[in-house]
Design an enzyme around this catalytic site. Structure first.
Site, PDB file in Angstrom:
ATOM      1  N   LEU A  13       0.932  -1.180   0.022  1.00  0.00           N
ATOM      2  CA  LEU A  13      -0.104  -0.097  -0.167  1.00  0.00           C
ATOM      3  C   LEU A  13       0.653   1.284   0.000  1.00  0.00           C
ATOM      4  O   LEU A  13       0.389   2.331  -0.593  1.00  0.00           O
ATOM      5  CB  LEU A  13      -0.928   0.072   1.288  1.00  0.00           C
ATOM      6  CG  LEU A  13      -1.910  -1.045   1.162  1.00  0.00           C
ATOM      7  CD1 LEU A  13      -2.718  -0.989   2.566  1.00  0.00           C
ATOM      8  CD2 LEU A  13      -3.163  -0.903   0.094  1.00  0.00           C
ATOM      9  N   GLY A  14       2.070   1.190   0.632  1.00  0.00           N
ATOM     10  CA  GLY A  14       2.658   2.131   0.678  1.00  0.00           C
ATOM     11  C   GLY A  14       4.410   2.036   0.756  1.00  0.00           C
ATOM     12  O   GLY A  14       4.475   1.017   1.525  1.00  0.00           O
ATOM     13  N   GLY A  16       8.061   4.134   2.188  1.00  0.00           N
ATOM     14  CA  GLY A  16       8.602   5.099   2.631  1.00  0.00           C
ATOM     15  C   GLY A  16       9.779   4.998   3.604  1.00  0.00           C
ATOM     16  O   GLY A  16      10.354   3.661   3.879  1.00  0.00           O
ATOM     17  N   GLY A  17      10.621   6.021   3.883  1.00  0.00           N
ATOM     18  CA  GLY A  17      11.913   5.906   4.745  1.00  0.00           C
ATOM     19  C   GLY A  17      11.671   5.128   5.983  1.00  0.00           C
ATOM     20  O   GLY A  17      12.428   4.698   6.590  1.00  0.00           O
ATOM     21  N   PHE A  18      10.254   5.010   6.616  1.00  0.00           N
ATOM     22  CA  PHE A  18      10.133   4.460   7.838  1.00  0.00           C
ATOM     23  C   PHE A  18       9.872   3.044   7.730  1.00  0.00           C
ATOM     24  O   PHE A  18       9.923   2.240   8.531  1.00  0.00           O
ATOM     25  CB  PHE A  18       9.265   5.218   8.535  1.00  0.00           C
ATOM     26  CG  PHE A  18       7.592   5.325   7.947  1.00  0.00           C
ATOM     27  CD1 PHE A  18       6.836   4.022   8.296  1.00  0.00           C
ATOM     28  CD2 PHE A  18       7.267   5.792   7.066  1.00  0.00           C
ATOM     29  CE1 PHE A  18       5.700   3.905   7.630  1.00  0.00           C
ATOM     30  CE2 PHE A  18       5.991   5.676   6.454  1.00  0.00           C
ATOM     31  CZ  PHE A  18       5.319   4.686   6.817  1.00  0.00           C
ATOM     32  N   GLY A  19       9.763   2.368   6.414  1.00  0.00           N
ATOM     33  CA  GLY A  19       8.995   1.202   6.183  1.00  0.00           C
ATOM     34  C   GLY A  19       8.229   0.872   5.097  1.00  0.00           C
ATOM     35  O   GLY A  19       8.106   1.654   4.265  1.00  0.00           O
ATOM     36  N   THR A  21       4.121  -0.544   4.164  1.00  0.00           N
ATOM     37  CA  THR A  21       2.778  -0.893   4.449  1.00  0.00           C
ATOM     38  C   THR A  21       2.134  -1.772   3.761  1.00  0.00           C
ATOM     39  O   THR A  21       2.096  -1.688   2.311  1.00  0.00           O
ATOM     40  CB  THR A  21       1.924   0.179   4.685  1.00  0.00           C
ATOM     41  OG1 THR A  21       2.437   1.365   5.468  1.00  0.00           O
ATOM     42  CG2 THR A  21       0.535   0.100   5.005  1.00  0.00           C
ATOM     43  N   LYS A  38       2.271  -3.127   9.174  1.00  0.00           N
ATOM     44  CA  LYS A  38       3.055  -2.007   8.914  1.00  0.00           C
ATOM     45  C   LYS A  38       4.669  -2.542   9.245  1.00  0.00           C
ATOM     46  O   LYS A  38       4.779  -3.104  10.503  1.00  0.00           O
ATOM     47  CB  LYS A  38       2.775  -0.778   9.561  1.00  0.00           C
ATOM     48  CG  LYS A  38       1.609  -0.143   9.010  1.00  0.00           C
ATOM     49  CD  LYS A  38       1.371   1.368   9.847  1.00  0.00           C
ATOM     50  CE  LYS A  38      -0.101   1.805   9.194  1.00  0.00           C
ATOM     51  NZ  LYS A  38      -0.567   3.051  10.139  1.00  0.00           N
ATOM     52  N   ASP A 132       1.184  14.148  12.263  1.00  0.00           N
ATOM     53  CA  ASP A 132       1.460  14.081  10.886  1.00  0.00           C
ATOM     54  C   ASP A 132      -0.080  14.160  10.247  1.00  0.00           C
ATOM     55  O   ASP A 132      -0.478  13.189   9.346  1.00  0.00           O
ATOM     56  CB  ASP A 132       2.038  12.534  10.444  1.00  0.00           C
ATOM     57  CG  ASP A 132       2.808  12.967   8.978  1.00  0.00           C
ATOM     58  OD1 ASP A 132       2.750  13.946   8.654  1.00  0.00           O
ATOM     59  OD2 ASP A 132       2.967  11.767   8.438  1.00  0.00           O
TER      60      ASP A 132
END
Length: 683
Positions: A13-14, A16-19, A21, A38, A132
């Site tokens: 689904l997504g 990014g830098g944090f991981g 999803t 996640k 956020d």
């Protein structure tokens, strides 16, 4: 791929830098429930990080008890990676609604603020800061339309922690998104008011159509400058401005404070009441009104296409075939009374009368369902019986004054001045007596053709008013003025048909001022009560009927000409259109009829109050009807309806003949009123 021994990955689904999803299936549940997994990608792995992860997971579990926050289903560690499993919310993120270049209505903004502040107040009460808030982290749930809050910043912090030389957990990056992040958050000093700022930016973005990073700052104060980019009421503007003040001490300190202030402003903010009416029109009434609308277009002869549309409506409403047939027959008999009589009478020695202007009666149902309102009991001072129908409306001629704005060269040929030229015209007028000598004046609008929509070269024309297209209008009657507060009260005192009506809803009081703070459903109930009292078919005008009547044969942006003057209409005169001049900003409604009429004899179609139309909302005119009828879906299930004409608080650009806006049908705004149309013939 299967994680934790049970979560089967469906898709990403997504990323990014944090991981990452994932959308996944829980294979250990009989229903194979869909969930969100996640995967966090920490830079280091140690005991302190694991402890912190467990602490934050417990917080997410507590927050997930709120119905607008995803439930925490599980958390686990696998191969030195942390995983959080949460409820999957079926819906769409608000970045699909809040897009650059698209300005959303005040009603949308207020409903958004109400939804998010309510859930955010719960979050702040639990001593958690989201960190956020932005359109991508707000999901409109498909099930009920509620806005849900996802992706708390603490999740990103879990992925970005590092350990300092003393063994303490620190953060390598600050959770948040540029454009939505206030200055204190960028410095690592996040407070509850940081969330308020981010939500305020989201609301301003929706209101102005600007990207968050394109909202300008005052070079001296660093405060945001955005109001010139939006059409917004003063109270809402002040509310949003407080949300996004540069220093957090000047903002609402938490969501609860903002939510309480929003509730206190309900009496003055647009869309003060956004909850649906307690009683919606019953199925038989909805089907009946659809049959009447189609019968008006075909003189009571339902074509195969119309019958198919009615059948779709019947199925959607859950009516039996017998019920639907009875309603169609009642409507058809209204247009063809002799045909009905000849089926039961062998000989008939009378000529066919003129078509009655009385609205056909809805056939009585022997057993009333629980969803349908019981008929109001009669009292000595009350009668719900309909008067005898009028075969033909009797009109009378009347003379009135109209005006035009004509441009002339300024002094010494410099600039342009505008001169009002007045003239007299004559039209046909019908007077309906409501009660206590309160008249309802209706103008006879003759049939004709016109070009609907704004021309491409019209100043500040919008796609929502295009493409231009030819429309043919049939004769009808239209209110000389918007419905006044005296007229509203007279009809609101009549017996209820479907929903209750507040007898005095308006913010600006005055018998001859237009009624406002009425929803589309309120206007429908008004028309229904008036129809039953008079025996005529009163209704809201279609959008094309409204524009045809407003233009009164003109093709200019306003029926007065190429610009507008506050000597001719009530609007926000601090703004100008094209090369017009500034004028008065009255900051309230005015009595109807104090300004000159257009060439058809109609007053206040520019400014004073927005006017509800029958149509459901569509973003443009592609596929719009060309026969003057209202644009409705097969089920007429339109949560948003069309308004026309501008109002006392709006800029002149919004008062143009072609301009159109939409609001939720349930909203009650002190900019919103209406005028009635009547399907009838006249001599």
């Amino acid at each position: 791929m299967r994680l934790g021994g049970r979560y089967e990955i469906i898709e990403v689904l997504g990323n990014g830098g944090f991981g990452i999803t994932y959308k996944a299936t829980d294979t250990q549940k009989p229903s194979k429930a869909i969930c969100v997994v996640k995967e966090l990608l920490p830079q280091h792995h140690n005991t302190l990080r694991v402890d912190f992860f467990e602490k934050e997971a417990r917080i997410l579990e507590i927050l997930g008890t709120h119905p607008q926050i995803p439930h925490l289903l599980a958390y686990f560690e696998e191969n030195q990676k942390f995983y959080i499993v949460q409820e999957f919310i079926q819906g769409q993120c608000l970045d699909k609604e809040i897009i650059p270049g698209k300005r959303l209505s005040e009603g949308y903004i207020i409903k958004l603020l109400q939804d998010v502040l309510e859930v955010l107040a719960f979050v702040h009460h639990k001593q958690v800061i989201h960190r956020d808030i932005k359109p991508q982290n707000l999901i409109r749930r498909q099930q009920d339309g509620k806005v849900c809050l996802i992706d708390f910043g603490i999740v990103k912090e879990l992925a970005s922690q590092i350990i300092d030389s003393h063994g303490s957990v620190k953060t390598s990056i600050m959770a948040g998104t540029l454009g939505y992040m206030p200055s204190e958050q960028a410095r690592g000093k996040t407070v509850f008011a940081s969330d308020i700022y981010a939500l305020g930016i989201t609301a301003i973005q929706a209101l102005t159509g600007l990207r968050s990073q394109d909202i300008e700052e005052d070079p001296q104060t660093a405060e945001l400058v955005w109001q010139q980019q939006a059409q917004v009421s003063h109270n809402l503007a002040a509310f949003l401005t407080k949300m996004v003040r540069r220093h957090h001490s000047l903002r609402y300190q938490n969501a609860q404070a903002a939510y309480q202030d929003l509730k206190q402003l309900n009496s003055s903010l647009p869309t003060a009441i956004l909850s649906p009416p307690s009683v919606l029109p019953p199925a038989r009434d909805i089907y009946y009104q659809e049959a009447v609308n189609l019968a008006q277009q075909s003189n009571g002869n339902f074509s195969p296409v119309m019958l198919k549309r009615l059948e779709t409506k019947r199925i959607d409403l859950g009516l039996s075939e017998q019920e639907a047939r009875e309603i169609r027959q009642a409507v058809s008999q209204h247009y063809h009374p002799l045909e009905s009589q000849q089926k039961t009478t062998p000989k008939l020695n009378q000529t066919q009368p003129s078509i009655s202007t009385q609205a056909p009666k809805l056939p009585t149902k022997k057993s009333v369902s629980k969803s349908e309102p019981q008929q109001q009991p009669k009292t000595e001072n009350q009668s719900v019986s309909q008067p005898k129908p009028l075969a033909i409306i009797q009109t009378q001629s009347f003379e009135f004054e109209t005006a035009q704005l004509v441009s002339k060269p300024g002094f010494l040929g410099l600039g342009t001045t505008w001169v009002i030229q007045r003239s007299n015209k004559k039209v046909e007028l019908f007077l309906e007596d409501l009660e206590n000598s309160i008249p309802l004046e209706l103008i006879a609008i003759s049939s004709g053709n016109f070009l609907m929509g704004s021309a491409e070269n019209e100043v500040e024309s919008a796609d929502r008013s295009s493409p231009q297209h030819q429309v043919t209008i049939q004769p009808f009657l239209l209110g000389k003025y918007p419905i006044t507060q005296a007229q509203w009260q007279a009809v609101a005192n009549l017996p209820k048909i479907t929903i209750d009506l507040h007898p005095d809803p308006s913010h600006f009081k005055g018998d001859n001022r237009p009624v406002e703070k009425v929803s589309w459903y309120d206007a429908q109930e008004f028309c229904a009560r008036l129809s039953r009292k008079t025996g005529k078919l009163y209704r809201l005008p279609s959008e094309s009927e409204w524009e045809y009547a407003c233009r009164a044969g003109t093709t200019t942006p306003f029926y007065f000409g190429n610009t507008l003057s506050t000597d001719l209409a009530n609007y926000n005169g601090e703004y100008v259109y094209a090369n017009g001049s500034k004028g008065v900003y009255r900051k309230e409604t005015t009595n109807v009829g104090i300004f000159p009429a257009n060439a058809f004899g109609l007053h206040d179609t520019h400014g004073n109050v927005w006017e509800w139309c029958e149509d459901g909302w569509y973003n443009n005119y592609i596929g719009a009807p060309t026969d003057g009828s209202a644009r409705l879906s097969g089920t007429d299930n339109h949560p948003r309806r069309v308004l026309r004409g501008g109002s006392w608080s709006y800029r002149p650009v919004y008062c143009r003949s072609a301009y159109r806006v939409n609001y939720p049908a349930v909203s009650r705004d002190f900019n919103h009123g209406f005028r009635v149309a009547c399907s009838a013939k006249w001599n």
